[in-house]
Scaffold this motif. Structure first.
Motif, mmCIF file in Angstrom:
data_model
loop_
_atom_site.group_PDB
_atom_site.id
_atom_site.type_symbol
_atom_site.label_atom_id
_atom_site.label_comp_id
_atom_site.label_asym_id
_atom_site.label_seq_id
_atom_site.Cartn_x
_atom_site.Cartn_y
_atom_site.Cartn_z
ATOM 1 N N PHE A 117 0.833 -1.199 0.000
ATOM 2 C CA PHE A 117 0.000 0.000 0.000
ATOM 3 C C PHE A 117 0.869 1.251 0.000
ATOM 4 O O PHE A 117 2.009 1.244 0.479
ATOM 5 C CB PHE A 117 -0.923 0.011 1.222
ATOM 6 N N ALA A 118 0.310 2.310 -0.568
ATOM 7 C CA ALA A 118 1.037 3.582 -0.619
ATOM 8 C C ALA A 118 1.227 4.129 0.795
ATOM 9 O O ALA A 118 0.281 4.201 1.583
ATOM 10 C CB ALA A 118 0.264 4.587 -1.471
ATOM 11 N N GLY A 119 2.449 4.496 1.111
ATOM 12 C CA GLY A 119 2.773 5.022 2.435
ATOM 13 C C GLY A 119 3.204 3.986 3.440
ATOM 14 O O GLY A 119 3.681 4.350 4.527
ATOM 15 N N SER A 120 3.049 2.717 3.142
ATOM 16 C CA SER A 120 3.458 1.667 4.069
ATOM 17 C C SER A 120 4.919 1.290 3.825
ATOM 18 O O SER A 120 5.497 1.591 2.785
ATOM 19 C CB SER A 120 2.569 0.430 3.908
ATOM 20 N N LYS A 121 5.510 0.635 4.796
ATOM 21 C CA LYS A 121 6.893 0.204 4.673
ATOM 22 C C LYS A 121 6.987 -0.929 3.646
ATOM 23 O O LYS A 121 6.134 -1.809 3.581
ATOM 24 C CB LYS A 121 7.412 -0.273 6.023
ATOM 25 N N LYS A 122 8.031 -0.888 2.845
ATOM 26 C CA LYS A 122 8.225 -1.909 1.838
ATOM 27 C C LYS A 122 8.715 -3.201 2.494
ATOM 28 O O LYS A 122 9.435 -3.189 3.482
ATOM 29 C CB LYS A 122 9.231 -1.439 0.789
ATOM 30 N N GLY A 123 8.300 -4.296 1.914
ATOM 31 C CA GLY A 123 8.709 -5.593 2.436
ATOM 32 C C GLY A 123 7.718 -6.669 2.026
ATOM 33 O O GLY A 123 6.720 -6.419 1.340
ATOM 34 N N ILE A 124 8.007 -7.890 2.466
ATOM 35 C CA ILE A 124 7.149 -9.016 2.120
ATOM 36 C C ILE A 124 5.780 -8.893 2.787
ATOM 37 O O ILE A 124 4.747 -9.157 2.171
ATOM 38 C CB ILE A 124 7.834 -10.335 2.535
ATOM 39 N N MET A 125 5.765 -8.447 4.044
ATOM 40 C CA MET A 125 4.492 -8.374 4.755
ATOM 41 C C MET A 125 3.574 -7.321 4.165
ATOM 42 O O MET A 125 2.349 -7.490 4.167
ATOM 43 C CB MET A 125 4.752 -8.081 6.238
ATOM 44 N N ALA A 126 4.146 -6.229 3.642
ATOM 45 C CA ALA A 126 3.309 -5.221 2.990
ATOM 46 C C ALA A 126 2.625 -5.806 1.757
ATOM 47 O O ALA A 126 1.437 -5.555 1.494
ATOM 48 C CB ALA A 126 4.159 -4.010 2.599
ATOM 49 N N ARG A 127 3.348 -6.619 1.012
ATOM 50 C CA ARG A 127 2.743 -7.276 -0.150
ATOM 51 C C ARG A 127 1.702 -8.308 0.273
ATOM 52 O O ARG A 127 0.673 -8.481 -0.394
ATOM 53 C CB ARG A 127 3.831 -7.946 -0.987
ATOM 54 N N VAL A 128 1.972 -8.998 1.387
ATOM 55 C CA VAL A 128 1.001 -9.979 1.889
ATOM 56 C C VAL A 128 -0.285 -9.281 2.300
ATOM 57 O O VAL A 128 -1.397 -9.762 2.003
ATOM 58 C CB VAL A 128 1.612 -10.772 3.062
ATOM 59 N N TYR A 129 -0.184 -8.140 2.979
ATOM 60 C CA TYR A 129 -1.381 -7.397 3.384
ATOM 61 C C TYR A 129 -2.177 -6.928 2.169
ATOM 62 O O TYR A 129 -3.408 -7.069 2.120
ATOM 63 C CB TYR A 129 -0.975 -6.201 4.247
ATOM 64 N N GLU A 130 -1.481 -6.368 1.183
ATOM 65 C CA GLU A 130 -2.187 -5.900 -0.006
ATOM 66 C C GLU A 130 -2.858 -7.061 -0.744
ATOM 67 O O GLU A 130 -4.014 -6.956 -1.184
ATOM 68 C CB GLU A 130 -1.217 -5.183 -0.939
ATOM 69 N N THR A 131 -2.153 -8.171 -0.863
ATOM 70 C CA THR A 131 -2.717 -9.331 -1.552
ATOM 71 C C THR A 131 -3.921 -9.882 -0.809
ATOM 72 O O THR A 131 -4.933 -10.252 -1.429
ATOM 73 C CB THR A 131 -1.645 -10.422 -1.701
ATOM 74 N N SER A 132 -3.858 -9.924 0.516
ATOM 75 C CA SER A 132 -4.978 -10.427 1.307
ATOM 76 C C SER A 132 -6.198 -9.535 1.154
ATOM 77 O O SER A 132 -7.329 -10.022 1.010
ATOM 78 C CB SER A 132 -4.573 -10.532 2.780
ATOM 79 N N VAL A 133 -5.984 -8.208 1.156
ATOM 80 C CA VAL A 133 -7.114 -7.278 1.008
ATOM 81 C C VAL A 133 -7.743 -7.410 -0.372
ATOM 82 O O VAL A 133 -8.972 -7.463 -0.525
ATOM 83 C CB VAL A 133 -6.641 -5.835 1.275
ATOM 84 N N VAL A 134 -6.903 -7.485 -1.415
ATOM 85 C CA VAL A 134 -7.431 -7.620 -2.772
ATOM 86 C C VAL A 134 -8.182 -8.933 -2.934
ATOM 87 O O VAL A 134 -9.262 -8.987 -3.543
ATOM 88 C CB VAL A 134 -6.282 -7.495 -3.795
ATOM 89 N N LEU A 135 -7.630 -10.005 -2.375
ATOM 90 C CA LEU A 135 -8.295 -11.306 -2.471
ATOM 91 C C LEU A 135 -9.605 -11.320 -1.694
ATOM 92 O O LEU A 135 -10.598 -11.924 -2.141
ATOM 93 C CB LEU A 135 -7.353 -12.392 -1.956
ATOM 94 N N LEU A 136 -9.640 -10.655 -0.551
ATOM 95 C CA LEU A 136 -10.881 -10.559 0.223
ATOM 96 C C LEU A 136 -11.943 -9.773 -0.541
ATOM 97 O O LEU A 136 -13.123 -10.175 -0.592
ATOM 98 C CB LEU A 136 -10.599 -9.916 1.581
ATOM 99 N N LEU A 137 -11.551 -8.664 -1.140
ATOM 100 C CA LEU A 137 -12.506 -7.885 -1.932
ATOM 101 C C LEU A 137 -13.010 -8.676 -3.137
ATOM 102 O O LEU A 137 -14.200 -8.615 -3.480
ATOM 103 C CB LEU A 137 -11.854 -6.574 -2.385
ATOM 104 N N LEU A 138 -12.120 -9.422 -3.785
ATOM 105 C CA LEU A 138 -12.540 -10.250 -4.916
ATOM 106 C C LEU A 138 -13.508 -11.336 -4.474
ATOM 107 O O LEU A 138 -14.509 -11.621 -5.156
ATOM 108 C CB LEU A 138 -11.311 -10.866 -5.577
#
Length: 232
Positions: A117-138
């Motif tokens: 997400f924009a403004g969040s710290k870069k890393g694996i967990m940031a990608r995991v959070y974004e992927t989880s949110v997108v998958l939940l919305l889908l």
């Protein structure tokens, strides 16, 4: 036994994917974060391919194990090929097939495309959070579309309440629909694949000359020789 069979399939699928993948995929990534993401996606894809291969081999395994038990009913060393093992394998394949279809494959795709997400710290967990949110919305979007379609087709309270029975009705229905789509795609692509295969094989192989008429070839050669001599 189930664990040993799945580990064997996983190792085989890992070799298959690494054999057919491009050299730039999953390995030649200079960023450590991207390399880790690609390795995780490779593991998820290998797991899904192992489950698919297990689903394909489950019916032959059931038939062969039944024939072996009927041929050697008193043998102590093959009594592990019993009905409980086959039923357990069927249940595990059905469970992991739905898990791979609904969660693992979309997660692998969104995970490789995510950046955090924009403004969040870069890393694996940031990608995991974004992927989880997108998958939940889908997932919510798909469930909402199914609920609306169910309400339109059968406008009663029972049909709308049946959506809560997700595990016993909708997941098997989704699995059957995608299996039907795969079979139709196979029936559509098989004739084109066979025609292409025979066309390529015909270009590569030398045709036999057993049925050719040599007298006709000799007469054609004499006519060509006569024509050339007249021109000279």
């Amino acid at each position: 036994i189930c664990t040993l069979l799945f580990v064997s399939l996983y190792i085989l699928c890992h070799f298959i994917i690494t054999h057919f993948k491009k050299h730039t995929d999953f390995a030649a990534v200079h960023d450590d974060e991207d390399a880790a993401v690609n390795r995780i996606a490779l593991g998820l894809c290998t797991f899904t391919l192992a489950v698919a291969l297990g689903a394909v081999l489950l019916l032959p395994f059931s038939i062969i194990s039944n024939e072996v038990l009927l041929s050697f009913p008193q043998n102590y060393y093959i009594q592990w090929l019993n009905g409980s093992l086959v039923h357990g394998l069927w249940n595990l394949v059905f469970l992991f097939s739905n898990l791979s279809l609904v969660f693992l494959m979309p997660f692998a795709y969104f995970f490789t495309e995510s950046e955090g997400f924009a403004g969040s710290k870069k890393g694996i967990m940031a990608r995991v959070y974004e992927t989880s949110v997108v998958l939940l919305l889908l997932t919510l979007l798909v469930l909402g579309m199914v609920w609306v379609a169910s309400a339109i087709v059968s406008n009663d309270a029972a049909s709308r309440q049946s959506l809560y029975d997700l595990w016993e009705y909708y997941l098997p229905y989704l699995y059957s629909c995608i299996s039907l789509f795969g079979v139709l795609l196979l029936l559509l692509c098989t004739p084109f694949g066979l025609s292409t295969m025979f066309a390529v094989t015909g270009k590569l192989l030398v045709k036999p000359r057993l049925l050719e008429d040599l007298d006709e070839q000799l007469s054609c050669t004499r006519l060509e020789e006569a024509a050339v001599s007249r021109r000279i």
